[in-house]
Design an enzyme around this catalytic site. Structure first.
Site, PDB file in Angstrom:
ATOM      1  CB  CYS A  41      -0.908   0.038   1.170  1.00  0.00           C
ATOM      2  SG  CYS A  41      -2.203   1.413   1.209  1.00  0.00           S
ATOM      3  CG  ASP A  43      -0.568   4.073   5.319  1.00  0.00           C
ATOM      4  OD1 ASP A  43       0.144   4.597   6.027  1.00  0.00           O
ATOM      5  OD2 ASP A  43      -2.147   4.024   5.650  1.00  0.00           O
ATOM      6  NE  ARG A  45      -1.007   4.917   8.804  1.00  0.00           N
ATOM      7  CZ  ARG A  45      -1.991   4.829   9.136  1.00  0.00           C
ATOM      8  NH1 ARG A  45      -2.499   5.235  10.112  1.00  0.00           N
ATOM      9  NH2 ARG A  45      -2.950   4.556   8.211  1.00  0.00           N
ATOM     10  CG  HIS A  97      -1.603  -1.107   5.844  1.00  0.00           C
ATOM     11  ND1 HIS A  97      -2.214  -0.169   6.760  1.00  0.00           N
ATOM     12  CD2 HIS A  97      -1.796  -0.608   4.619  1.00  0.00           C
ATOM     13  CE1 HIS A  97      -2.724   0.876   6.030  1.00  0.00           C
ATOM     14  NE2 HIS A  97      -2.571   0.516   4.724  1.00  0.00           N
ATOM     15  CB  CYS A 100      -5.665  -0.382   4.573  1.00  0.00           C
ATOM     16  SG  CYS A 100      -5.511   0.303   2.936  1.00  0.00           S
TER      17      CYS A 100
HETATM   18 CO    CO Z   1      -3.437   1.155   3.020  1.00  0.00          CO
END
Ligand code: CO
Length: 221
Positions: A41, A43, A45, A97, A100
């Protein structure tokens, strides 16, 4: 934080890396031989290299919102084809994750824009899996759908002609599904690893014409 901090950080990092290993960048500049393809992803993080302790050169990476594998996505297909055919990676990791934002959005009715179209396949997956969500509330629903999404994307990787052709050639290639916890930084193997066409649902199996033609040529000779 100001944008110039990033360039200053880079200066320090580059110096530190060369102090530790003067030949590091020279070696990397001549070739990359990663053994792993990471599909994750976007993302911020979930930084791929960092969470699995991989150095530059060790991980070939594709990231998009909600770690989707879409059979008509030229960007993804190009990454996969290069990784499998040219780099000859032996392991592909689809890593989602918990928590998400893309999955959470797919579970809601809120309009976010163009991205709603990208996430529509996750709505379909939820709809197909409704009985599994009975009795679940809040974050548990999001996290279950995050895991189901990883499992679906593992299969989507295997359904591509790129992976099927590699298996037909006898190339060693395993596709794994992992989920990452934002709470403690831990990875969990979802145990959905696929290593050959025999693990695929029959309808998705594509017999390689190329292979058939090569056999025919060999037979004629
Ligand atoms: Co995500």
């Amino acid at each position: 934080m100001q944008i110039k901090s990033l360039l200053e950080n880079n200066q320090k990092w580059s110096v530190k890396m060369r102090e530790g290993d003067p030949e590091f960048f020279h070696r990397l500049a001549t070739q990359q031989r990663p053994e792993f393809l990471w599909i994750g992803c976007s993302d911020s993080r979930v930084p791929a290299n960092e969470i699995v302790g991989m150095m530059p050169g060790e991980l070939f990476v594709h990231r998009n919102v909600a770690n989707m594998v879409v059979a008509t996505d030229m960007n993804f297909l190009s990454v996969l084809q290069y990784a499998v055919d040219v780099l000859e990676v032996k392991q592909i990791i689809v890593c989602g994750h918990h928590g998400c934002g893309g999955v959470r959005a797919a579970l809601s009715h809120q309009a976010l824009g163009l991205i709603d179209n990208w996430l529509r396949a996750i709505k379909a997956l939820y709809h197909q899996s409704l009985p599994l969500f009975e009795g679940l509330e809040g974050e548990d629903r999001v996290n279950l759908l995050c895991e189901l999404n990883v499992m679906r994307q593992v299969r989507n990787v295997c359904h591509t002609t790129i992976v099927q052709d590699a298996w037909d050639r006898g190339q060693e290639l395993a596709v794994h599904g992992w989920i990452y916890s934002l709470r403690n930084g831990g990875l969990k193997d979802l145990n959905v690893c696929m290593t050959g066409k025999d693990q695929m649902d029959d309808i998705y199996r594509i017999e390689s014409e190329l292979k058939g033609d090569e056999d025919a040529v060999v037979n004629q000779q």
